[in-house]
Structures are given as structure tokens and as C-alpha cells.
Design a protein around this motif. Structure first.
Motif, mmCIF file in Angstrom:
data_model
loop_
_atom_site.group_PDB
_atom_site.id
_atom_site.type_symbol
_atom_site.label_atom_id
_atom_site.label_comp_id
_atom_site.label_asym_id
_atom_site.label_seq_id
_atom_site.Cartn_x
_atom_site.Cartn_y
_atom_site.Cartn_z
ATOM 1 N N GLN B 68 0.757 -1.215 0.273
ATOM 2 C CA GLN B 68 0.035 0.223 0.040
ATOM 3 C C GLN B 68 0.960 1.310 0.122
ATOM 4 O OE1 GLN B 68 -2.330 -1.633 3.560
ATOM 5 N NE2 GLN B 68 -4.221 -1.303 1.936
ATOM 6 N N VAL B 69 2.019 1.264 0.562
ATOM 7 C CA VAL B 69 2.975 2.458 0.475
ATOM 8 C C VAL B 69 3.411 2.606 -0.599
ATOM 9 C CG1 VAL B 69 5.215 3.204 1.485
ATOM 10 C CG2 VAL B 69 3.698 2.091 3.196
ATOM 11 N N LEU B 70 3.719 1.553 -1.425
ATOM 12 C CA LEU B 70 4.158 1.629 -2.884
ATOM 13 C C LEU B 70 2.972 2.254 -3.675
ATOM 14 C CD1 LEU B 70 6.426 1.350 -5.072
ATOM 15 C CD2 LEU B 70 5.313 -1.175 -5.331
ATOM 16 N N PHE B 71 2.021 1.566 -3.436
ATOM 17 C CA PHE B 71 0.788 2.067 -4.518
ATOM 18 C C PHE B 71 0.465 3.518 -4.231
ATOM 19 C CE2 PHE B 71 -3.378 3.169 -5.403
ATOM 20 C CZ PHE B 71 -3.676 2.599 -6.648
ATOM 21 N N GLU B 72 0.540 4.122 -2.890
ATOM 22 C CA GLU B 72 0.447 5.465 -2.656
ATOM 23 C C GLU B 72 1.451 6.245 -3.551
ATOM 24 O OE1 GLU B 72 -1.687 8.443 -1.547
ATOM 25 O OE2 GLU B 72 -2.348 6.472 -1.467
ATOM 26 N N CYS B 73 3.071 5.811 -3.060
ATOM 27 C CA CYS B 73 3.913 6.599 -4.032
ATOM 28 C C CYS B 73 3.505 6.688 -5.384
ATOM 29 C CB CYS B 73 5.333 5.651 -3.878
ATOM 30 S SG CYS B 73 5.775 6.017 -1.936
ATOM 31 N N LEU B 74 3.298 5.563 -5.968
ATOM 32 C CA LEU B 74 3.130 5.498 -7.414
ATOM 33 C C LEU B 74 1.723 6.394 -7.967
ATOM 34 C CD1 LEU B 74 3.560 1.517 -8.020
ATOM 35 C CD2 LEU B 74 5.202 3.438 -8.776
ATOM 36 N N ARG B 75 0.782 6.350 -6.962
ATOM 37 C CA ARG B 75 -0.386 7.064 -7.213
ATOM 38 C C ARG B 75 -0.034 8.816 -7.358
ATOM 39 N NH1 ARG B 75 -4.059 9.656 -5.247
ATOM 40 N NH2 ARG B 75 -3.448 9.493 -3.110
ATOM 41 N N ARG B 76 0.745 8.822 -6.284
ATOM 42 C CA ARG B 76 1.171 10.671 -6.397
ATOM 43 C C ARG B 76 2.068 10.858 -7.457
ATOM 44 N NH1 ARG B 76 2.571 12.981 -0.411
ATOM 45 N NH2 ARG B 76 0.531 12.189 0.497
ATOM 46 N N GLY B 77 2.816 10.153 -7.945
ATOM 47 C CA GLY B 77 3.674 10.448 -9.333
ATOM 48 C C GLY B 77 2.473 10.330 -10.542
ATOM 49 N N LEU B 78 1.732 9.359 -10.425
ATOM 50 C CA LEU B 78 0.905 9.735 -11.722
ATOM 51 C C LEU B 78 -0.292 10.622 -11.396
ATOM 52 C CD1 LEU B 78 0.025 5.530 -12.044
ATOM 53 C CD2 LEU B 78 1.375 6.996 -13.536
ATOM 54 N N ASP B 79 -0.403 11.041 -10.341
ATOM 55 C CA ASP B 79 -1.293 12.036 -10.177
ATOM 56 C C ASP B 79 -0.699 13.616 -10.810
ATOM 57 O OD1 ASP B 79 -3.562 11.042 -8.962
ATOM 58 O OD2 ASP B 79 -2.986 12.041 -6.985
ATOM 59 N N ARG B 80 0.749 13.607 -10.599
ATOM 60 C CA ARG B 80 1.144 14.535 -10.979
ATOM 61 C C ARG B 80 1.277 14.805 -12.447
ATOM 62 N NH1 ARG B 80 5.210 15.342 -5.512
ATOM 63 N NH2 ARG B 80 3.346 14.999 -4.399
ATOM 64 N N LEU B 81 1.699 13.497 -13.155
ATOM 65 C CA LEU B 81 1.608 13.496 -14.489
ATOM 66 C C LEU B 81 0.244 14.002 -15.048
ATOM 67 C CD1 LEU B 81 3.609 10.183 -15.080
ATOM 68 C CD2 LEU B 81 4.415 12.383 -15.432
ATOM 69 N N ARG B 82 -0.903 13.418 -14.409
ATOM 70 C CA ARG B 82 -2.163 13.730 -15.198
ATOM 71 C C ARG B 82 -2.453 15.250 -14.997
ATOM 72 N NH1 ARG B 82 -6.813 10.327 -12.529
ATOM 73 N NH2 ARG B 82 -5.839 11.038 -10.632
ATOM 74 N N GLN B 83 -1.778 15.614 -13.768
ATOM 75 C CA GLN B 83 -2.084 17.267 -13.549
ATOM 76 C C GLN B 83 -1.466 18.057 -14.432
ATOM 77 O OE1 GLN B 83 -4.069 18.395 -11.333
ATOM 78 N NE2 GLN B 83 -3.602 20.664 -12.099
ATOM 79 N N ALA B 84 -0.359 17.404 -14.992
ATOM 80 C CA ALA B 84 0.437 18.063 -15.995
ATOM 81 C C ALA B 84 -0.396 17.954 -17.272
ATOM 82 C CB ALA B 84 1.952 17.395 -16.234
ATOM 83 N N ALA B 85 -1.049 17.044 -17.634
ATOM 84 C CA ALA B 85 -1.714 16.533 -18.878
ATOM 85 C C ALA B 85 -2.945 17.648 -18.799
ATOM 86 C CB ALA B 85 -2.335 15.197 -18.951
ATOM 87 N N VAL B 86 -3.681 17.886 -17.616
ATOM 88 C CA VAL B 86 -4.750 18.658 -17.653
ATOM 89 C C VAL B 86 -4.280 20.138 -18.061
ATOM 90 C CG1 VAL B 86 -6.402 19.682 -16.088
ATOM 91 C CG2 VAL B 86 -5.912 17.388 -15.992
ATOM 92 N N GLU B 87 -3.150 20.549 -17.415
ATOM 93 C CA GLU B 87 -2.745 21.946 -17.443
ATOM 94 C C GLU B 87 -2.148 22.169 -19.078
ATOM 95 O OE1 GLU B 87 -0.722 22.208 -13.077
ATOM 96 O OE2 GLU B 87 0.531 22.655 -14.576
ATOM 97 N N ALA B 88 -1.788 21.369 -19.607
ATOM 98 C CA ALA B 88 -1.360 21.427 -20.964
ATOM 99 C C ALA B 88 -2.386 21.431 -21.796
ATOM 100 C CB ALA B 88 -0.018 20.434 -21.141
ATOM 101 N N ALA B 89 -3.304 20.659 -21.579
ATOM 102 C CA ALA B 89 -4.674 20.666 -22.445
ATOM 103 C C ALA B 89 -5.420 22.061 -22.437
ATOM 104 C CB ALA B 89 -5.612 19.517 -21.861
ATOM 105 N N GLY B 90 -5.347 22.711 -21.353
ATOM 106 C CA GLY B 90 -5.918 24.169 -21.293
ATOM 107 C C GLY B 90 -5.393 25.184 -21.946
ATOM 108 N N LEU B 91 -3.975 25.001 -22.487
ATOM 109 C CA LEU B 91 -3.448 25.827 -22.995
ATOM 110 C C LEU B 91 -4.102 26.282 -24.488
ATOM 111 C CD1 LEU B 91 0.259 25.162 -21.914
ATOM 112 C CD2 LEU B 91 -1.248 26.797 -20.832
ATOM 113 N N PRO B 92 -3.889 27.745 -24.874
ATOM 114 C CA PRO B 92 -4.293 28.009 -26.317
ATOM 115 C C PRO B 92 -3.196 27.674 -27.252
ATOM 116 C CG PRO B 92 -3.413 29.920 -25.122
ATOM 117 C CD PRO B 92 -3.401 28.737 -23.980
ATOM 118 N N GLY B 93 -3.139 28.020 -28.472
ATOM 119 C CA GLY B 93 -2.166 27.581 -29.513
ATOM 120 C C GLY B 93 -2.351 26.364 -30.175
#
Lengths: 208, 208
Positions: B68-93
Motif C-alpha cells: 500500500q505504501v508503494l501504491f500510494e507513492c506511485l499514485r502520487r507520481g501518476l497524479d502529478r503526470l495527470r495534472q501536467a496533462a490537464v494543465e497542458a490541455a488547457g493552453l491555447p495555441g
């Protein structure tokens, strides 16, 4: 006189050595596939032995401990990568061509059993002594790639501003295929390798 | 009235939840660094507890089992990557710009503790149930990248003939940095990410 004139049920030294090599090979192939599929830590030598219908002590006899089995799998993968570097280095023509040939072959090896193991099983899995040997062998491959990239930059056949990062980016792009590519996938490993290399090379072709 | 008018040594519910979150965070940071440095299988929760001067049962209390500790570490990593995708998707251009932004951020996250863990610790390490959850989250990131590449190809801001292999090649080139880059290296992670992205993007810029 080297051999008896009449047929004998006893094998001579050469035959015994060949049989031993064949058996070692069978054990390593069974082991590396299990390591790649299930992960090194979740595979036991008992599993490997069972898949071959033999006993674990027989694996110890032919190859030694699980750490030694893994090291031998990794060594075979690295040997093939080194062989690829030697072959590419011997080719004539511009540096970019040698780099292409090496990268394609690198991709093919990395999608094959022993090469895949080099990428999938991190070297943290090895005992300290084997790990140091593994890293030394791996460094040779990294240096060979760096040389190919440098030569392509030096002779002007490629346009490269950062040799080190270009090398890392290229090796990463190819090595990643050991993680996602399935041996039974629609495209052959050689075709995947060739296409990825084309994508990478396009970025360093001199712009006219 | 929500809070007592005079100071009290007892914490209210919000304060208790904050303290709990801070402690979980400290455990996860200690754990993920050990997983990244020594490997997941060679790290025990006893090691993690010792590094924080606490007992293993306290880790169980805050986070559960090692899986569960490992899964939580991985989930945090993946959350940040997903956040990056959401932010980039909102950009114009043009699509190529969004792809660049996402790739740079992907590289930065992957060189940070939790992102590094996503790459270094294969999902074979997870128990079957956590592994299925991890793979579903990871697939979202892969699909997001695929969309950025597709959009850049579709709007003509990039010249891409094979969206799938280009996506794999790019993600591999960046992910590899989680293996070789050292947090104390000469170049900052953001600089490495930016340079690798430049190398990759050059190969898909429309040729005039």
C-alpha cells in the motif's frame, strides 16, 4: 588413437561439453522468460526448474544461485549489444549510417529475451559483486553509443548540439520498447526498431 | 460556536487531519527515496521506520502494508503526470505547443521522487489488485500523451507519420532520465527535460 574403433555408449569430452552448453542454454531461456514476464523477485528457481521438468539442484549444478542465473542472463543481453556495437563500428560510410545501424540493432536486441531482461530487471536486483560487473559491462555499451553519436556530429553527417543528452534520449526511446512491446504484437521487433530509429534520426539530420 | 474561546492543548478535527496528512507525507517521502535508491524489494518498512525514528506499526497505522505504501507513492507520481496533462490541455495555441509543455513537465515529474518511482519500480512489484489500479491510472497518462501527439499531427503544427510509435519513443526518451539522472547532477531536472524535449521536437517540426 583418439576414439575407439567401435561405437560406444560413452560420450567424449567434446560431446559432454556440448550437452552441458545446451542444457545451460535451456535453463537460461526458461529463466529469462519468467523474469521478464513475472519479474525477477516473484520468480523462484523452483518455478524455473518445474517449467523444465527438472529439479532445482540441477539448476545449481549448471548455473549456480539465482543471482548467478540473472547475471548470466544480463551478460548475454549485454554481449549482444556489444556485438552490435562492434559490427556497426566496422562499417564504412558516414557516422550517421553507423549510428543508425547500431540503434536499429540495439532496438532488436532489447526486444529479445536476454536484451529485454537488461531493461526490465534493474541492477538493484543483483548482489553487490555481480552488480559492479554488470555496471562495468553496461558502461561499455553506453560509451559505444556515445562514440557513434560523437562521430556522426564530428563528420557533419548529423547535426547534434548535445551529444550526451542525445545519446540518453535515443537509448531511452529504444529501451522503452522492452517495457511496452509484446513478443506476439502485430509489428515485428525489427520493424518497430527501424521505425523508432527513423523518428529519432529525423531530428538530427542536417537541415539544408 | 466552533472553537473554545480560550487556548486549549487539544487539537480540533481539522488540525488532527492536517497533522495526519503531514505524517503520511513524511513517511511516503522517506519510503519513495529508499525505493528509488536501493530498489523496492531490498527496502523493508523497518528501514523506512528507522530512517524516521519511528516504529513499523506506526507506518502500518498511517499507510498500511508495504504494497500500500508503494501504491500510494506511485499514485502520487501518476497524479502529478495527470495534472501536467490537464494543465497542458488547457493552453491555447497550436497542438505542438501543448505537446511541448506536457513533455517538459512529464520529464520534470519523472525526475522527481514520486515520478521516478513510477519508472524505477516496475508494476510487477505490486500485488495483483494494486497492479490493476496502477495500470488503469497509467493508461490515462499514455492516452493523454497520445492525444497531444495526435492533435499536433492533425492541426499541422507537427509532421508525424506514426502517432503511436512517436508517443512511445518520446515517453521512453524522457522516462529513461529517471534511471540515469542524479538528483545532485550538474544540470537541473527542468533543464534536462527542456533539452531532451528540444531534441525530440526537432524531429517532428514541419520541414519547410
Amino acid at each position: 588413437m583418439d576414439r575407439p574403433a567401435t561405437p560406444t555408449p560413452f560420450r567424449n569430452a567434446t560431446e559432454r561439453e556440448q550437452e552441458r552448453a545446451t542444457k545451460r542454454d535451456a535453463v537460461l531461456r526458461a529463466a529469462v522468460r519468467m523474469f521478464n514476464q513475472r519479474g525477477y523477485h516473484t520468480t523462484s528457481l523452483d518455478d524455473v526448474a518445474a517449467s523444465l521438468g527438472i529439479s532445482k539442484p540441477l539448476i545449481y549444478h549448471y548455473l549456480g544461485t539465482k543471482d548467478q542465473v540473472l547475471f548470466e542472463c544480463l551478460r548475454r543481453g549485454l554481449d549482444r549489444l556489444r556485438q552490435a556495437a562492434v559490427e556497426a563500428a566496422g562499417l564504412p560510410g558516414p557516422g550517421l549510417e553507423r549510428l543508425k545501424v547500431f540503434l536499429r540493432r540495439y532496438g532488436e536486441v532489447i526486444m529479445d529475451d536476454f536484451g529485454r531482461c537488461v531493461i526490465r530487471t534493474g541492477d538493484e536486483a543483483l548482489a553487490p559483486e555481480s552488480r559492479a560487473r554488470f555496471r562495468a559491462l553496461k558502461r561499455e555499451i553506453d560509451q559505444a553509443l556515445r562514440r557513434f553519436v560523437q562521430e556522426a556530429a564530428d563528420d557533419g553527417s548529423a547535426s547534434i548540439s548535445d551529444v550526451k543528452l542525445t545519446s540518453f534520449a535515443f537509448v531511452g526511446a529504444l529501451s522503452w520498447s522492452a517495457r511496452w512491446q509484446e513478443p506476439e504484437g502485430a509489428l515485428a521487433a525489427s520493424e518497430i526498431a527501424a521505425r523508432i530509429v527513423d523518428i529519432l534520426i529525423r531530428g538530427i539530420e542536417p537541415q539544408v
